[in-house]
Design an enzyme around this catalytic site. Structure first.
Site, mmCIF file in Angstrom:
data_model
loop_
_atom_site.group_PDB
_atom_site.id
_atom_site.type_symbol
_atom_site.label_atom_id
_atom_site.label_comp_id
_atom_site.label_asym_id
_atom_site.label_seq_id
_atom_site.Cartn_x
_atom_site.Cartn_y
_atom_site.Cartn_z
ATOM 1 N N HIS A 243 0.790 -1.233 0.000
ATOM 2 C CA HIS A 243 0.000 0.000 0.000
ATOM 3 C C HIS A 243 0.814 1.270 0.000
ATOM 4 C CE1 HIS A 243 -4.138 -1.474 0.518
ATOM 5 N NE2 HIS A 243 -3.578 -2.500 1.124
ATOM 6 N N LYS B 60 -8.897 13.701 4.384
ATOM 7 C CA LYS B 60 -7.931 12.602 4.389
ATOM 8 C C LYS B 60 -7.010 12.834 5.571
ATOM 9 C CE LYS B 60 -6.884 13.954 0.209
ATOM 10 N NZ LYS B 60 -6.929 12.680 -0.495
ATOM 11 N N ARG B 61 -6.183 11.840 5.903
ATOM 12 C CA ARG B 61 -5.248 12.057 6.994
ATOM 13 C C ARG B 61 -4.336 13.249 6.709
ATOM 14 N NH1 ARG B 61 -4.925 8.194 11.134
ATOM 15 N NH2 ARG B 61 -3.306 9.545 11.977
ATOM 16 N N LYS C 6 0.490 14.551 1.435
ATOM 17 C CA LYS C 6 -0.848 14.826 0.894
ATOM 18 C C LYS C 6 -1.057 16.316 0.621
ATOM 19 C CE LYS C 6 -3.082 10.795 3.078
ATOM 20 N NZ LYS C 6 -3.946 10.123 2.070
ATOM 21 N N THR D 272 -8.614 6.621 -2.190
ATOM 22 C CA THR D 272 -9.979 6.147 -2.421
ATOM 23 C C THR D 272 -11.000 7.259 -2.206
ATOM 24 O OG1 THR D 272 -9.921 5.237 -0.177
ATOM 25 C CG2 THR D 272 -9.681 3.679 -2.004
ATOM 26 N N LYS E 193 -14.678 8.147 -4.101
ATOM 27 C CA LYS E 193 -15.960 8.443 -3.446
ATOM 28 C C LYS E 193 -16.487 9.793 -3.904
ATOM 29 C CE LYS E 193 -13.957 6.353 0.678
ATOM 30 N NZ LYS E 193 -13.250 6.720 1.913
HETATM 31 C C1 LIG Z 1 -11.951 6.853 2.184
HETATM 32 C C2 LIG Z 1 -11.459 7.283 3.488
HETATM 33 C C3 LIG Z 1 -10.111 7.608 3.659
HETATM 34 C C4 LIG Z 1 -9.100 7.563 2.530
HETATM 35 O O1 LIG Z 1 -8.925 8.857 1.998
HETATM 36 P P1 LIG Z 1 -7.716 9.179 1.010
HETATM 37 O O2 LIG Z 1 -8.001 10.579 0.569
HETATM 38 O O3 LIG Z 1 -7.803 8.221 -0.121
HETATM 39 O O4 LIG Z 1 -6.478 9.064 1.791
HETATM 40 C C5 LIG Z 1 -9.689 8.024 4.899
HETATM 41 N N1 LIG Z 1 -10.546 8.107 5.937
HETATM 42 C C6 LIG Z 1 -11.850 7.818 5.803
HETATM 43 C C7 LIG Z 1 -12.754 7.938 6.975
HETATM 44 C C8 LIG Z 1 -12.350 7.382 4.581
HETATM 45 O O5 LIG Z 1 -13.645 7.073 4.466
#
Ligand SMILES: *Cc1c(COP(=O)(O)O)cnc(C)c1O
Length: 801
Positions: free
Chosen positions: A348, A534-535, A540, A642, A646
C-alpha cells in the site's frame, strides 16, 4: 427478506419490551438503536447460519482477509439496505413517530482504522459478501478506536474513543473458539522417537485470543459472511496461576488501542505483539476449521486463500509454517509449497519510512520459534537465489538484513502474488521500491486498482442523487455500478443537469446546517464547496491548499471589487499525535480560518471550515456536498487514494495531481472534466536523480507566491508565530521535500479556472455528470472480482456487462 411494516412494528415494540422492561416513550435514541440492532441480527440470523452451512456442504474455498485495521462505519443502515428492509423499517418507525435518521445517528462509528487502508478492508468485506465469495475478515477488536479529535485554541487534542461503552450489538463473543498465543520464553527442539523434532517451550507468556464475530451481510443475496476480530485476555488458569497486575496489564494492552499512526512504522514492541497476536490467532482458527472436514493438509492450497493487507499481518507466513511443521508434521518443503500457494500480499505504500522492519533482537526475544523459522526462510532464500542473482541483490532482498526483519520482503518471498493498488503504484513497485525482488519473482507482481463500496458511498450517503439516477436509468446500477455510464445519454439534457444542481444544493444545505450548528460558521450554499478530507500528512499537501486560501484572501483584500463565486474550503483530517509537523499545519488552518471567517472585508465570499473528528460518518455527510475533490499529493506518493473515487461518484470534479488512481480517474471521466496539474511522477524522480530542486527559486521568481509565503511569518495570520516559522522554513530553508512550491503556479491556475467555470452551471454539471457516469469502474465489487479471479481463484457472482 420479506417483512411487512405492521410485523416490523410488532417485532420492534416487543424487542423494546424484552430488552428494557419498559415502553417506547421511556427509551433513548441509543436504546432504540440497540433494540433495532438486535432485531436486525435476528432477521439476519438464519441467513448467517445458512451461509456457513452452504459453504461447508459445498466445501467452498475460503478467503481470509487479514488486516490490522477495519473501518466499517455505522452498520445499521447498510445492513438494512442489504437485507432489503430499509424502506419497511423507515416506514414502520415513522408510524411509531420515530425518526430513523436520529436512531441511526446514535450508533457508534467504530474507528478501528486510521484511514484509507482500514476503509478499503471494510469495502472489500462488503463486496465479498455481495459477490457470494466465502470471504472472512480477520483483525483486532480494539477496546479504543482511533482517538476522537477536538480543537482547543486551534490545536488538535486527542480524546479516547470509548466506542464499546454501551456494548456492540453486532458482535458475537465466541469463547469456545478461543486459542492461545505464545510470546517470549525459550524454545528448543527435542528429537522424537521417530526422528522428528518437536519444539519445547519454556516460560512463555501465554495470551488467550477470544474471537468476536460480526456478520457481513451481502446485498440481497442471502449471504452473510464473518468478520472475526480478536480480543486479548488472561488465559484460564487451570493451575490457579497467579497474575501480577503488571502481567494483566501487559495482556490487556495488546488489544487496548489502535496505533494512531497512519504511515510511519513505529518501532514499539507492542505493535509487534499486536501483529503476531491476530496473525497467530487467525491462522490457528483457519487450520482448526479446515481440519474439521479434511484429512491431512494436502488440500490446503485448494481450500484456503490468505490475503495479507499491507505488511502488518506478514507473520501469518512463518505462523502457518510453524503449524504445518510442528503440529501437522509436514516437511519443510511441503509446508513451504503450501504456504506460498495460500498467501498473497497487497502493498500500500512506497514511502520508505512506512516499510515495516523490526530489530532482530526484539523480534527474537518476543517470538523465538517464529524467529527460527524466519532464519530458515532467509537461509534457503539465500541458498537458492545467490547462484542466479548474485550476492549483492540477495543481500538487499533477504528477509533478514542490517539487523532487521524486513516485513515487506518476507511478504513477497512467502506469497504467490504481490499487488499494487493503482497502475502507477504497481509500476513504481516494480521499478523502485521492490525493484530487486521484481527481478527475482517477476511473475508474482500484478496490479489491482482499489475500489469503493458504491452502496455505502452513493446509495446510502446520497439518496437524493440515487433517486434522480433511478428516475433516468434502470435501477440495475445499484447492483452493477458500471451501468452508471448510461447516464451519459443525458449530457445535453438541460433539465437533468438542473436537477443535478438541485441535488447538490440539497446536500450542501445538509452540510451547511451541520457546519452552522457545530462550528457556528455560516456558509453560502451557492459557493464552491472545495473539499480536502484525508489524513493530515506532508505528502498529501494540505499545505498547498492552504497557500491557495492565503492567496485568495490577500487577493480579495487587495481587490475588493473582484467578481468571483464565493468559495468555501472544507477540511477534515486527523494528525498522528506524535506528528509534530502535521499538527502545525492543523494549527495554521485553524488560525487562517479564524482570520478569514471574521474579516468584515471578506464577508461571505470566502470561508475556511475545518470540521473536527473526520471519519466515515462525517465522510458520508461531506462527500455528497462537494463540488471540488482536492487530490493534490506529490506525484508518486499516494499509492491509489480512495476518497478521490468516493467524491467522483458523488459528482465532485477532481483538482488533482497525476498520482495514484487520480490518473485513472482523469482518464475515465475525460481530461476536460477534471482539473489536473503539477509535476508528473517522472518529473519528481528527475529532480531526485539530478538533485537540482531549489525551492527558493520559485519564491524569488514569483512575487505573488513570495507575498503568500511571507504571510506565514509577518504577522498577517495572528497566533501562529512558531508554526508559521516552522512551515516557512520547511519550504525554504529545508528545500520543500514535497515540491509544494514547484506545483504552486499550476495549482493556482486551475483554481482560477474553476472560479470561472463554476459560473456556468450547465457546463459545470456536465463535468459532474461525466464523473458520476465514469465512477462505476471504481466499484469495490469489480476490484474484488479481479482479486477472486486472478489471485484467490474463487468463484463469484459479479454480473459482467
Ligand atoms: C476513504 C477514506 C479515507 C481515505 O482517503 P484518502 O483521501 O484516499 O487518503 C480516509 N478516511 C476515511 C474515513 C475514509 O472514508
Amino acid at each position: 427478506m420479506k417483512l411487512t411494516t405492521a410485523q416490523f412494528k410488532t417485532d420492534f415494540l416487543n424487542e423494546i419490551k424484552t430488552l428494557y422492561a419498559t415502553d417506547l416513550n421511556d427509551t433513548s435514541a441509543l436504546g432504540q438503536f440497540i433494540a433495532l440492532g438486535h432485531l436486525v441480527r435476528r432477521y439476519d440470523g438464519s441467513q448467517w447460519t445458512k451461509t456457513s452451512e452452504k459453504y461447508r456442504k459445498k466445501d467452498r474455498k475460503q478467503v481470509y482477509y487479514f488486516s490490522i485495521e477495519f473501518l466499517p462505519g455505522r452498520l445499521l443502515k447498510s445492513n438494512l439496505l442489504n437485507l432489503g428492509l430499509l424502506d419497511t423499517v423507515r416506514a414502520g418507525l415513522k408510524e411509531l413517530e420515530l425518526d430513523f435518521e436520529t436512531i441511526s445517528a446514535a450508533e457508534p462509528d467504530p474507528g478501528l482504522g486510521n484511514g484509507g487502508l482500514g476503509r478499503l478492508a471494510a469495502c472489500y468485506m462488503d463486496s465479498m459478501a455481495s459477490l457470494g465469495i466465502a470471504g472472512n475478515g480477520n483483525g483486532i477488536r480494539y477496546r479504543y478506536g482511533l482517538f476522537k479529535q477536538v480543537f482547543m485554541d486551534g490545536y488538535q487534542v486527542e480524546l479516547p474513543d470509548d466506542w464499546l461503552r454501551n456494548g456492540n450489538v453486532w458482535e458475537i463473543r465466541r469463547e469456545n473458539k478461543a486459542c492461545l498465543v505464545r510470546f517470549g520464553g525459550n524454545v528448543w527442539m527435542q528429537p522424537q522417537a521417530d526422528g522428528q523434532l518437536q519444539p519445547v517451550y519454556e516460560q512463555t507468556d501465554d495470551v488467550l485470543a477470544v474471537p468476536y464475530d460480526v456478520g457481513m451481510i451481502g446485498y440481497r443475496n442471502d449471504v452473510t459472511n464473518t468478520l472475526r476480530l480478536w480480543s486479548a485476555e488472561l488465559p484460564p488458569s487451570a493451575d490457579n496461576a497467579y497474575y501480577s497486575q503488571e502481567q494483566r496489564d501487559r495482556i490487556d494492552d495488546i488489544t487496548k488501542v489502535l496505533y494512531p499512526d497512519d504511515s510511519n512504522s513505529e518501532g514499539q514492541a507492542l505493535r509487534l505483539r499486536q501483529e503476531y497476536f491476530f496473525s497467530s490467532a487467525g491462522v490457528q482458527s483457519i487450520i482448526r476449521h479446515y481440519g474439521l472436514r479434511h484429512q491431512g493438509m494436502r488440500e490446503l492450497g485448494k481450500k484456503i486463500a490468505i490475503h495479507i493487507n499491507d505488511t502488518h499481518p506478514t507473520l501469518v507466513i512463518p505462523e502457518l509454517m510453524r503449524l504445518l511443521m510442528d503440529d501437522h508434521h509436514c516437511s519443510w518443503d511441503v509446508a513451504w509449497a503450501l504456504t506460498t500457494q495460500v498467501m498473497s500480499y497487497t502493498n500500500h505504500t512506497i514511502l520508505q519510512e512506512a516499510l515495516e522492519t523490526w530489530p532482530i533482537d526484539m523480534f527474537k526475544g518476543l517470538l523465538p520459534r517464529i524467529y527460527q523459522i524466519v532464519v530458515e526462510i532467509d537461509r534457503r532464500y539465500r541458498a537458492a537465489k545467490t547462484p542466479i542473482f548474485g550476492e549483492d541483490l540477495v543481500n538487499r532482498t533477504a528477509p533478514l538484513g542490517n539487523g532487521q526483519v524486513r516485513m515487506a520482503y518476507l511478504a513477497v518471498i512467502g506469497s504467490h502474488s504481490v499487488n499494487g493498488v493503482a497502475p502507477l503504484h504497481t509500476e513504481l513497485l516494480k521499478n523502485d521500491v521492490l525493484r530487486d525482488l521484481y527481478q527475482v519473482y517477476p511473475e508474482r507482481f500484478n496490479n489491482k486498482t482499489n475500489g469503493i463500496a458504491t452502496r455505502r458511498w452513493v446509495q446510502l450517503a446520497n439518496e437524493p442523487l440515487s433517486q434522480l439516477i433511478d428516475s433516468k436509468i434502470s435501477p440495475e446500477w445499484r447492483q452493477q455500478p458500471s451501468q452508471l455510464k448510461t447516464l451519459m445519454a443525458y449530457q445535453k439534457d438541460a433539465k437533468f443537469l438542473k436537477q443535478l444542481t438541485t441535488v447538490k444544493q440539497t446536500n450542501k444545505q445538509a452540510l451547511a446546517a451541520y457546519i452552522k450548528q457545530n462550528l457556528g460558521i455560516e456558509v453560502r450554499t451557492d459557493a464552491i464547496f472545495d473539499v480536502q478530507i484525508k489524513r493530515l500528512h506532508a505528502y498529501k499537501r494540505q499545505l498547498l491548499h492552504v497557500l491557495e486560501i492565503i492567496r485568495e484572501y490577500l487577493d480579495l483584500k487587495a481587490h475588493p471589487a473582484t467578481k468571483a463565486p464565493a468559495h468555501v474550503h472544507i477540511f477534515g483530517a486527523k494528525a498522528a499525535p506524535s506528528y509534530h509537523y502535521a499538527k502545525a499545519i492543523i494549527k495554521l488552518i485553524n488560525a487562517l480560518a479564524d482570520l478569514v471567517n471574521h474579516d468584515p472585508d471578506i464577508g461571505d465570499r470566502l470561508k475556511v471550515v475545518f470540521i473536527p473528528n473526520y471519519g466515515v460518518s462525517l465522510g458520508e455527510l461531506i462527500i455528497p456536498a462537494a463540488d471540488i475533490s482536492e487530490q493534490i499529493s506529490t506525484a508518486s506518493k499516494e499509492a491509489s487514494g480512495t476518497s478521490n473515487m468516493k467524491l467522483m461518484a458523488n459528482g465532485a470534479v477532481s483538482l488533482a495531481t497525476l498520482d495514484g488512481a487520480n490518473i485513472d480517474i482523469i482518464q475515465a471521466a475525460g481530461e476536460a472534466n477534471e482539473y489536473p496539474f503539477g509535476l508528473t511522477a517522472k518529473a519528481v524522480y528527475g529532480y531526485y536523480e539530478r538533485g537540482d530542486y531549489r525551492s527558493v527559486d520559485f519564491y524569488q521568481a514569483d512575487p505573488e507566491l513570495k507575498r503568500v509565503l511571507d504571510a506565514l511569518v509577518d504577522g498577517t495570520i495572528p497566533g501562529i508565530t512558531t508554526e508559521g516559522r516552522e512551515i516557512y522554513d520547511s519550504l525554504l530553508r529545508y528545500n520543500d521535500e514535497f515540491f509544494v512550491l514547484a506545483d504552486y503556479e499550476s495549482y493556482v491556475q486551475q483554481q482560477r479556472q474553476i472560479s470561472q467555470d463554476f459560473q456556468d452551471q450547465t457546463k459545470w454539471q456536465q463535468k459532474a455528470l461525466a464523473n458520476i457516469a465514469a465512477a462505476g469502474i471504481f466499484s469495490a465489487d469489480l476490484a474484488v472480482a479481479r482479486y477472486a479471479d486472478d489471485i484467490w481463484q474463487v468463484p463469484h457472482t459479479l454480473l459482467q456487462d
